[in-house]
Design a protein around this motif. Structure first.
Motif, PDB file in Angstrom:
ATOM      1  N   UNK A  72     -29.766  -8.114 -34.182  1.00  0.00           N
ATOM      2  CA  UNK A  72     -28.733  -7.927 -35.199  1.00  0.00           C
ATOM      3  C   UNK A  72     -28.748  -6.479 -35.675  1.00  0.00           C
ATOM      4  N   UNK A  73     -27.571  -5.878 -35.716  1.00  0.00           N
ATOM      5  CA  UNK A  73     -27.331  -4.472 -36.057  1.00  0.00           C
ATOM      6  C   UNK A  73     -27.735  -3.548 -34.921  1.00  0.00           C
ATOM      7  N   UNK A  74     -27.923  -4.105 -33.733  1.00  0.00           N
ATOM      8  CA  UNK A  74     -28.227  -3.280 -32.576  1.00  0.00           C
ATOM      9  C   UNK A  74     -26.991  -2.550 -32.084  1.00  0.00           C
ATOM     10  N   UNK A  75     -27.179  -1.296 -31.647  1.00  0.00           N
ATOM     11  CA  UNK A  75     -26.012  -0.495 -31.262  1.00  0.00           C
ATOM     12  C   UNK A  75     -25.825  -0.351 -29.761  1.00  0.00           C
ATOM     13  N   UNK A  76     -26.727  -0.905 -28.955  1.00  0.00           N
ATOM     14  CA  UNK A  76     -26.562  -0.763 -27.506  1.00  0.00           C
ATOM     15  C   UNK A  76     -25.958  -2.033 -26.910  1.00  0.00           C
ATOM     16  N   UNK A  77     -25.176  -1.888 -25.840  1.00  0.00           N
ATOM     17  CA  UNK A  77     -24.535  -3.051 -25.219  1.00  0.00           C
ATOM     18  C   UNK A  77     -25.542  -3.913 -24.457  1.00  0.00           C
ATOM     19  N   UNK A  78     -25.614  -5.197 -24.797  1.00  0.00           N
ATOM     20  CA  UNK A  78     -26.530  -6.137 -24.159  1.00  0.00           C
ATOM     21  C   UNK A  78     -25.834  -7.486 -24.022  1.00  0.00           C
ATOM     22  N   UNK A 170     -22.146  -6.564 -32.930  1.00  0.00           N
ATOM     23  CA  UNK A 170     -23.288  -5.880 -33.536  1.00  0.00           C
ATOM     24  C   UNK A 170     -24.119  -6.812 -34.408  1.00  0.00           C
ATOM     25  N   UNK A 171     -23.427  -7.675 -35.162  1.00  0.00           N
ATOM     26  CA  UNK A 171     -24.144  -8.554 -36.098  1.00  0.00           C
ATOM     27  C   UNK A 171     -24.197 -10.012 -35.637  1.00  0.00           C
ATOM     28  N   UNK A 172     -23.712 -10.271 -34.421  1.00  0.00           N
ATOM     29  CA  UNK A 172     -23.748 -11.612 -33.821  1.00  0.00           C
ATOM     30  C   UNK A 172     -23.134 -12.668 -34.752  1.00  0.00           C
ATOM     31  N   UNK A 173     -21.991 -12.317 -35.326  1.00  0.00           N
ATOM     32  CA  UNK A 173     -21.265 -13.244 -36.197  1.00  0.00           C
ATOM     33  C   UNK A 173     -19.822 -12.767 -36.315  1.00  0.00           C
ATOM     34  N   UNK A 174     -18.923 -13.693 -36.656  1.00  0.00           N
ATOM     35  CA  UNK A 174     -17.555 -13.284 -36.981  1.00  0.00           C
ATOM     36  C   UNK A 174     -17.257 -13.527 -38.455  1.00  0.00           C
TER      37      UNK A 174
END
Length: 311
Positions: A72-78, A170-174
């Protein structure tokens, strides 16, 4: 500049550890180790020759990182592929990923990272690692002094269409309220714009001290947030977007621009000092995410390396 180092990750093999050359042998070995003490002392551990397969990877991850964190809050594409297990950064194979500590720009970060090689590339693709205290000591005094007050990060996370990652990814939520709840208390300032973009500004230190050893390490991602650290891609994005709308950017704590030559020096120093961990299928690399920074070398062929994180 300090350039001498004899540090390397500690390599653990069945023969060297007196263990069976199998995933079960590795699990038995882990049950006999004081892993926290060993990792703090060695900073990084490479497990080779235990034949860990995709089918047995889960049990090994559970043993090494029982309390895994979401990215969560990660900035790289995974891509998320399991229970808080992700692909390593999905960045074009021909590019280097510069040295960094995971989520060092955020208010909290994982203490451990575990990499697993499911498929080794045809050539290249090593994961370089660098002692963060050595990296700090090796930087020019002028650069270290300039960052004394910290680093100011800015992120513009779009609502689904645009450059970079969306705030949903980025935060795994909508759910906007979940994002607000996550950011509350982190020291960040954030606003939601009319087009749904989330703009986050965060002042963070450039160095931290390890909670056990007390070692001071270079611990920020100023170079990866700065357009000059992204090579041609950064220059292309900057041509079409004003600086205040870039997906991510960085300044000194007082808002002054960071010179491009500082960014080059930081990146080049980290990569020059790094020790490459070359991959074979089944290998694992466990690192202390404060003591050690990591990156990626270019490669050819298909490379699949998974990563998990823990607090």
């Amino acid at each position: 500049m300090v350039t001498d180092t004899t540090w390397r990750p500690r390599e653990v093999t069945p023969q060297g550890a007196g263990a069976e050359a199998s995933p079960a042998g590795l699990l038995d070995l882990l049950g006999r180790l004081d892993l926290a003490e060993l990792l703090t002392a060695e900073k990084a551990l490479v497990f080779r020759g235990f034949g860990v397969t995709p089918g047995t990877h889960g049990s090994v991850v559970d043993a090494l990182l029982p309390r895994r964190l979401a990215y969560v809050h990660g900035n790289s594409p995974r891509t998320k592929v399991g229970d808080n297990v992700y692909t390593s950064t999905e960045y074009p194979a021909e590019f280097v990923i510069s040295m960094h500590n995971e989520l060092s720009y955020a208010s909290s970060w994982p203490t451990r990272l575990l990499f697993y090689c499911e498929q080794a590339p045809h050539t290249g693709g090593a994961t370089p690692v660098v002692d963060g205290a050595l990296w700090l000591r090796s930087l020019d005094a002028e650069v270290r002094e300039a960052f004394t007050a910290g680093v100011r990060y800015v992120q513009n996370l779009h609502d689904g269409y645009g450059f970079g990652k969306s705030w949903q990814d980025t935060f795994e939520t909508d759910d906007r309220s979940a994002v607000d709840a996550h950011l509350a208390g982190t020291g960040a300032e954030w606003t939601w714009t009319r087009d749904g973009t989330l703009r986050i500004t965060h002042l963070r230190p450039a160095t931290v001290r390890h909670p056990v050893t007390g070692a001071e390490v270079w611990f920020n991602q100023a170079d990866q947030f700065h357009f000059a650290g992204l090579g041609e891609h950064g220059a292309q994005v900057r041509e079409v977007l004003p600086e205040e709308e870039l997906p991510q950017s960085v300044t000194f704590a007082d808002g002054r621009a960071v010179p491009a030559e500082y960014i080059a020096h930081i990146q080049e120093t980290g990569l020059k000092l790094a020790v490459d961990v070359d991959w074979a299928a089944g290998d694992l690399l466990l690192i202390d995410n404060v003591l050690v920074a990591h990156g990626r070398r270019p490669f050819t062929g298909r490379r699949r390396v998974l990563v998990a994180m823990s607090g």
